[in-house]
Design an enzyme around this catalytic site. Structure first.
Site, short mmCIF file in Angstrom:
data_model
loop_
_atom_site.label_atom_id
_atom_site.label_comp_id
_atom_site.label_asym_id
_atom_site.label_seq_id
_atom_site.Cartn_x
_atom_site.Cartn_y
_atom_site.Cartn_z
N ASP A 13 21.78 -11.61 24.48
CA ASP A 13 20.74 -12.07 23.56
C ASP A 13 20.75 -13.59 23.46
O ASP A 13 19.69 -14.23 23.50
CB ASP A 13 20.95 -11.43 22.19
CG ASP A 13 19.95 -11.91 21.16
OD1 ASP A 13 18.74 -11.74 21.38
OD2 ASP A 13 20.39 -12.45 20.12
N THR A 14 21.92 -14.17 23.36
CA THR A 14 22.05 -15.62 23.26
C THR A 14 21.54 -16.31 24.52
O THR A 14 20.78 -17.28 24.45
CB THR A 14 23.53 -16.00 23.03
OG1 THR A 14 23.95 -15.41 21.80
CG2 THR A 14 23.73 -17.49 22.99
#
Length: 121
Positions: A13-14
């Site tokens: 996600d990052t």
């Protein structure tokens, strides 16, 4: 390395969001509100599901990558208010793929996938 699909999705996600932010800034968008609005075309669970389906329909992913997505998709995670469970799990599968590729040092493949997602393939 931790081999937990939700941990891989957390990292993915990052990486995914950073790529999208950089992409939008490089496109010349300089207003925060506009950056936030445009990012939703890529980073919401609904948009991630749509992009994952595009990747699958184009046969862009390897069998190994599809297995990683299934592994991430099938993980039991938190509930979400903003998407149905199927959409949320598919988005988690895509994020798990990005995270797993990162820990496998396959940054070139992440770049190829992200370029496909933003339409630069």
């Amino acid at each position: 390395m931790v081999d937990n699909p939700l941990v891989m999705a957390y990292m993915g996600d990052t990486i995914y969001e950073q790529y999208i932010r950089e992409y939008l800034i490089k496109c010349g968008i300089s207003k925060i509100g506009e950056l936030q609005q445009k990012s939703l075309d890529y980073v919401s669970a609904k948009s991630q599901r749509r992009h994952l389906e595009r990747l699958e329909n184009a046969n862009f992913l390897t069998e190994e990558e599809l297995e990683i997505i299934k592994w991430g998709r099938n993980a039991k995670g938190a509930k979400t208010k903003h998407a149905d469970i199927v959409t949320y799990r598919l988005a988690t599968g895509l994020e798990a793929l990005i995270g797993k590729l990162y820990f496998m040092d396959k940054n070139d493949r992440i770049k190829e996938i992200m370029e496909f997602i933003v339409g630069e393939e």
